[in-house]
Design a protein around this motif. Structure first.
Motif, short mmCIF file in Angstrom:
data_model
loop_
_atom_site.label_atom_id
_atom_site.label_comp_id
_atom_site.label_asym_id
_atom_site.label_seq_id
_atom_site.Cartn_x
_atom_site.Cartn_y
_atom_site.Cartn_z
N UNK A 175 0.81 -1.23 0.00
CA UNK A 175 0.00 0.00 0.00
C UNK A 175 0.84 1.28 0.00
N UNK A 176 2.17 1.11 -0.11
CA UNK A 176 3.07 2.25 -0.15
C UNK A 176 3.62 2.67 1.20
N UNK A 177 3.06 2.13 2.29
CA UNK A 177 3.55 2.46 3.63
C UNK A 177 4.95 1.89 3.82
N UNK A 178 5.76 2.60 4.59
CA UNK A 178 7.14 2.18 4.83
C UNK A 178 7.31 1.82 6.30
N UNK A 179 7.82 0.64 6.55
CA UNK A 179 8.16 0.20 7.90
C UNK A 179 9.68 0.10 8.00
N UNK A 180 10.24 0.66 9.07
CA UNK A 180 11.70 0.64 9.23
C UNK A 180 12.04 -0.04 10.54
N UNK A 181 12.83 -1.08 10.46
CA UNK A 181 13.25 -1.84 11.63
C UNK A 181 14.70 -1.46 11.95
N UNK A 182 14.92 -0.90 13.12
CA UNK A 182 16.27 -0.45 13.50
C UNK A 182 16.61 -0.97 14.90
N UNK A 183 17.89 -0.89 15.22
CA UNK A 183 18.34 -1.23 16.56
C UNK A 183 18.70 -2.68 16.76
N UNK A 184 18.77 -3.44 15.68
CA UNK A 184 19.09 -4.86 15.79
C UNK A 184 20.45 -5.16 15.15
N UNK A 185 20.93 -6.37 15.42
CA UNK A 185 22.16 -6.87 14.80
C UNK A 185 21.87 -8.24 14.19
N UNK A 186 22.71 -8.63 13.24
CA UNK A 186 22.66 -9.97 12.66
C UNK A 186 24.10 -10.51 12.60
N UNK A 187 24.21 -11.79 12.27
CA UNK A 187 25.53 -12.39 12.07
C UNK A 187 26.16 -11.79 10.81
N UNK A 188 27.41 -11.37 10.92
CA UNK A 188 28.15 -10.85 9.78
C UNK A 188 28.68 -12.05 8.99
N UNK A 189 27.98 -12.39 7.91
CA UNK A 189 28.31 -13.59 7.17
C UNK A 189 29.69 -13.50 6.51
N UNK A 190 30.07 -12.32 6.07
CA UNK A 190 31.39 -12.17 5.43
C UNK A 190 32.51 -12.46 6.42
N UNK A 191 32.37 -11.94 7.65
CA UNK A 191 33.40 -12.20 8.66
C UNK A 191 33.40 -13.67 9.09
N UNK A 192 32.22 -14.27 9.10
CA UNK A 192 32.16 -15.70 9.43
C UNK A 192 32.91 -16.53 8.39
N UNK A 193 32.69 -16.20 7.13
CA UNK A 193 33.38 -16.92 6.04
C UNK A 193 34.89 -16.72 6.10
N UNK A 194 35.32 -15.58 6.62
CA UNK A 194 36.75 -15.25 6.64
C UNK A 194 37.50 -15.86 7.82
N UNK A 195 36.80 -16.48 8.75
CA UNK A 195 37.47 -17.05 9.92
C UNK A 195 38.39 -18.19 9.51
N UNK A 196 39.52 -18.30 10.21
CA UNK A 196 40.44 -19.39 9.91
C UNK A 196 40.00 -20.67 10.62
N UNK A 197 40.72 -21.75 10.35
CA UNK A 197 40.33 -23.06 10.87
C UNK A 197 40.35 -23.08 12.39
N UNK A 198 41.31 -22.38 13.00
CA UNK A 198 41.41 -22.37 14.45
C UNK A 198 40.19 -21.70 15.08
N UNK A 199 39.77 -20.58 14.50
CA UNK A 199 38.60 -19.87 15.03
C UNK A 199 37.33 -20.69 14.85
N UNK A 200 37.20 -21.30 13.67
CA UNK A 200 36.02 -22.14 13.43
C UNK A 200 36.01 -23.35 14.36
N UNK A 201 37.21 -23.89 14.62
CA UNK A 201 37.31 -25.02 15.54
C UNK A 201 36.91 -24.62 16.94
#
Length: 236
Positions: A175-201
């Motif tokens: 209907x054209x209305x805008x809802x804005x969700x702020x103040x939250x966090x999510x998992x940073x997928x790029x940083x997760x992919x960049x973790x080395x084997x030791x960190x993932x372990x």
């Protein structure tokens, strides 16, 4: 107001609690806290987002039900339209208490909660023994408490590896209305992919990888939540 007391078979022999669903039972809420131990169970229905409590410098996870305070798009009259209920919703009006010295956990109940109602299910039978309803509630309370106690280690690991990033969602409805969700966090997928084997372990060894993956997978439910909002708006 709330009036928390320890559940007692003598004082509460005739107490009844409703397990019906609906706004009139306190279910009109935008989100509920979930623990990492619940992520696998709830990720199929809800988006899991993280919120930072600045005063306590603590992160909590939330299952998202709507885009504004008091909005639960999973509520369809007296029906909760989802396969799973977050434990924090499912155990109301019960809560975990503790002895004064903190050495033992207790089952408490909020006597002023709307769910404490004459038309509900009895908590104790005529002999003062807990009913199956109460036994199930206590089991859920125990699971929630165990998950709550384990959660700080999970969030400590996320912060240690800088895996949380701020998240803002702007939704333009049909209907054209805008809802804005702020103040939250999510998992940073790029940083997760960049973790080395030791960190993932380390994350795997701490039991943290599974809830991380579940939280990421849960974000696919955001589109479904937008669809629910559009349907609700179209229905007036």
């Amino acid at each position: 107001m709330a009036r928390h007391v320890m559940l007692d078979p003598d004082a509460h022999r005739d107490l009844r609690v409703s397990f019906a669903r609906g706004a009139q039972w306190g279910d009109a809420v935008m989100s509920a806290i979930v623990t990492p131990a619940e992520f696998r169970r709830v990720q199929n229905d809800y988006a899991i987002l993280f919120r930072h409590d600045l005063a306590a410098d603590r992160f909590d996870a939330h299952a998202l039900f709507g885009f504004e305070p008091g909005e639960n798009l999973y509520l369809e009259g007296d029906r909760w339209d989802a396969g799973a209920l977050p434990l924090a919703i499912d155990i109301q009006p019960f809560l975990i208490g503790a002895t004064r010295d903190g050495t033992a956990r207790q089952v408490h109940i909020d006597l002023d909660h709307v769910r404490v109602a004459p038309a509900g299910v009895r908590l104790f039978d005529e002999d003062g023994r807990t009913t199956p309803f109460t036994d199930a509630a206590v089991e859920k309370l125990s699971a929630l408490d165990t998950g709550w106690q384990a959660a700080p280690a999970f969030f400590s690991a996320l912060r240690r590896h800088e895996l949380l990033e701020p998240f803002t969602l702007e939704v333009t409805l049909a209907d054209g209305a805008v809802n804005r969700l702020v103040g939250y966090h999510v998992i940073d997928e790029a940083k997760l992919r960049a973790l080395d084997a030791a960190a993932l372990g380390e994350l795997h060894g701490g039991g943290h990888l599974m809830p991380i993956f579940m939280a990421l997978a849960s974000l696919t439910n955001l589109s479904g939540l937008v669809a629910r909002k559009n349907r609700r708006s179209a229905d007036g």
